[in-house]
Design a protein around this motif. Structure first.
Motif, PDB file in Angstrom:
ATOM      1  N   SER A  79       0.817  -1.223   0.000  1.00 39.73           N
ATOM      2  CA  SER A  79       0.000   0.000   0.000  1.00 39.73           C
ATOM      3  C   SER A  79       0.847   1.268   0.000  1.00 39.73           C
ATOM      4  O   SER A  79       0.380   2.312  -0.431  1.00 39.73           O
ATOM      5  CB  SER A  79      -0.974   0.001   1.175  1.00 39.73           C
ATOM      6  OG  SER A  79      -0.276   0.050   2.393  1.00 39.73           O
ATOM      7  N   LEU A  97      -5.896  -7.356  -2.208  1.00 35.93           N
ATOM      8  CA  LEU A  97      -5.840  -6.078  -2.918  1.00 35.93           C
ATOM      9  C   LEU A  97      -7.078  -5.844  -3.774  1.00 35.93           C
ATOM     10  O   LEU A  97      -7.521  -4.701  -3.923  1.00 35.93           O
ATOM     11  CB  LEU A  97      -4.584  -5.989  -3.777  1.00 35.93           C
ATOM     12  CG  LEU A  97      -3.278  -5.900  -2.998  1.00 35.93           C
ATOM     13  CD1 LEU A  97      -2.093  -5.867  -3.956  1.00 35.93           C
ATOM     14  CD2 LEU A  97      -3.261  -4.678  -2.104  1.00 35.93           C
ATOM     15  N   ASP A  98      -7.622  -6.912  -4.349  1.00 33.35           N
ATOM     16  CA  ASP A  98      -8.844  -6.770  -5.145  1.00 33.35           C
ATOM     17  C   ASP A  98      -9.967  -6.165  -4.298  1.00 33.35           C
ATOM     18  O   ASP A  98     -10.703  -5.302  -4.761  1.00 33.35           O
ATOM     19  CB  ASP A  98      -9.307  -8.128  -5.691  1.00 33.35           C
ATOM     20  CG  ASP A  98      -8.504  -8.577  -6.886  1.00 33.35           C
ATOM     21  OD1 ASP A  98      -7.747  -7.754  -7.452  1.00 33.35           O
ATOM     22  OD2 ASP A  98      -8.620  -9.760  -7.262  1.00 33.35           O
ATOM     23  N   GLN A 100      -9.640  -4.279  -1.667  1.00 31.63           N
ATOM     24  CA  GLN A 100      -9.313  -2.889  -1.363  1.00 31.63           C
ATOM     25  C   GLN A 100      -9.620  -1.996  -2.560  1.00 31.63           C
ATOM     26  O   GLN A 100     -10.114  -0.881  -2.404  1.00 31.63           O
ATOM     27  CB  GLN A 100      -7.843  -2.761  -0.951  1.00 31.63           C
ATOM     28  CG  GLN A 100      -7.536  -3.389   0.381  1.00 31.63           C
ATOM     29  CD  GLN A 100      -6.054  -3.357   0.736  1.00 31.63           C
ATOM     30  OE1 GLN A 100      -5.202  -3.117  -0.103  1.00 31.63           O
ATOM     31  NE2 GLN A 100      -5.759  -3.614   1.992  1.00 31.63           N
ATOM     32  N   GLU A 101      -9.349  -2.488  -3.765  1.00 32.74           N
ATOM     33  CA  GLU A 101      -9.647  -1.732  -4.980  1.00 32.74           C
ATOM     34  C   GLU A 101     -11.153  -1.548  -5.136  1.00 32.74           C
ATOM     35  O   GLU A 101     -11.630  -0.473  -5.488  1.00 32.74           O
ATOM     36  CB  GLU A 101      -9.058  -2.441  -6.211  1.00 32.74           C
ATOM     37  CG  GLU A 101      -9.192  -1.659  -7.482  1.00 32.74           C
ATOM     38  CD  GLU A 101      -8.484  -0.317  -7.453  1.00 32.74           C
ATOM     39  OE1 GLU A 101      -9.010   0.628  -8.060  1.00 32.74           O
ATOM     40  OE2 GLU A 101      -7.412  -0.204  -6.817  1.00 32.74           O
ATOM     41  N   GLU A 102     -11.902  -2.610  -4.837  1.00 32.40           N
ATOM     42  CA  GLU A 102     -13.359  -2.519  -4.908  1.00 32.40           C
ATOM     43  C   GLU A 102     -13.883  -1.506  -3.895  1.00 32.40           C
ATOM     44  O   GLU A 102     -14.806  -0.747  -4.191  1.00 32.40           O
ATOM     45  CB  GLU A 102     -13.984  -3.892  -4.656  1.00 32.40           C
ATOM     46  CG  GLU A 102     -15.485  -3.909  -4.874  1.00 32.40           C
ATOM     47  CD  GLU A 102     -16.075  -5.302  -4.763  1.00 32.40           C
ATOM     48  OE1 GLU A 102     -17.222  -5.404  -4.283  1.00 32.40           O
ATOM     49  OE2 GLU A 102     -15.415  -6.271  -5.152  1.00 32.40           O
ATOM     50  N   LYS A 104     -12.297   1.164  -2.827  1.00 27.85           N
ATOM     51  CA  LYS A 104     -11.996   2.493  -3.376  1.00 27.85           C
ATOM     52  C   LYS A 104     -13.015   2.883  -4.441  1.00 27.85           C
ATOM     53  O   LYS A 104     -13.497   4.016  -4.467  1.00 27.85           O
ATOM     54  CB  LYS A 104     -10.589   2.516  -3.984  1.00 27.85           C
ATOM     55  CG  LYS A 104      -9.475   2.504  -2.982  1.00 27.85           C
ATOM     56  CD  LYS A 104      -8.128   2.489  -3.700  1.00 27.85           C
ATOM     57  CE  LYS A 104      -7.001   2.189  -2.741  1.00 27.85           C
ATOM     58  NZ  LYS A 104      -5.730   1.988  -3.444  1.00 27.85           N
ATOM     59  N   GLU A 105     -13.345   1.938  -5.332  1.00 24.83           N
ATOM     60  CA  GLU A 105     -14.321   2.210  -6.387  1.00 24.83           C
ATOM     61  C   GLU A 105     -15.683   2.551  -5.796  1.00 24.83           C
ATOM     62  O   GLU A 105     -16.360   3.471  -6.265  1.00 24.83           O
ATOM     63  CB  GLU A 105     -14.436   1.008  -7.324  1.00 24.83           C
ATOM     64  CG  GLU A 105     -13.222   0.799  -8.201  1.00 24.83           C
ATOM     65  CD  GLU A 105     -13.247  -0.523  -8.965  1.00 24.83           C
ATOM     66  OE1 GLU A 105     -14.260  -1.263  -8.892  1.00 24.83           O
ATOM     67  OE2 GLU A 105     -12.245  -0.806  -9.647  1.00 24.83           O
TER      68      GLU A 105
END
Length: 185
Positions: A79, A97-98, A100-102, A104-105
């Motif tokens: 991160s 990480l997937d 965490q990306e979701e 953020k989106e």
């Protein structure tokens, strides 16, 4: 599992130490977490009496703490890195990480809808989330309930498994009447 990929207390400690001492994300065997899970599982299955059992329990606790530390260190590096070496990420770390990306989106979606005055979109999201179904296991008997989607569910007996709307499931979980079912082997 080949001899060279086996994990023991010493190799785990060495891996955590190397990761701690390096600023970059180190390359680790792609099967590291799976091999580690096998090691911990085998250790937990062993049955001893008295002092030997206490030693085994302490070893499991130490391995668990080292594993948590390693994941925390690697995720922190991931991160905080601007030039991350993707090839050094393990599949399990990519899985984390997937999510965490979701997150953020989703945050950006809510922020954008809010500042652009899209209240109907936000209302639709909220309703969709309330009625999204999840799987729970009942810890107590429960009479028939009306779900957030206005459908009837139940009655349920102790140990029954059901798929019900998120909002209702959360209420039952908060009252320790049910528990979320996690997909595990």
């Amino acid at each position: 599992m080949s001899e060279e990929n086996q994990i023991d207390m010493v190799s785990l400690h060495h891996t955590v130490l190397r990761e701690t001492e390096s600023d970059s994300l180190l390359e680790i065997d792609p099967n590291f977490y799976r091999n580690l899970a096998d090691f911990i599982g085998n250790l937990q299955k062993q049955e001893f009496d008295g002092v030997e059992n206490k030693i085994k329990d302490t070893m499991v606790e130490m391995v668990t703490e080292l594993t948590s530390l390693l994941i925390e260190i690697r995720l922190d590096k991931i991160s905080n890195s601007s030039d991350l070496e993707i090839s050094n990420l393990l599949d399990e770390e990519k899985f984390i990480l997937d999510s965490q990306e979701e997150q953020k989106e989703r945050t950006e979606m809510i922020l954008s809808a809010t500042i652009n005055g899209k209240s109907k979109f936000l209302e639709s999201l909220a309703q969709s989330h309330k009625t999204k179904k999840i799987v729970i296991r009942f810890l107590n008997e429960v009479d028939e309930i009306v779900g957030a989607d206005l459908e009837k569910y139940g009655p349920f007996k102790t140990e029954d498994i059901a798929t019900i709307p998120y909002e209702n499931a959360q209420a039952l979980i908060a009252k320790n009447i049910a528990t979320k079912v996690h997909l595990e082997d």
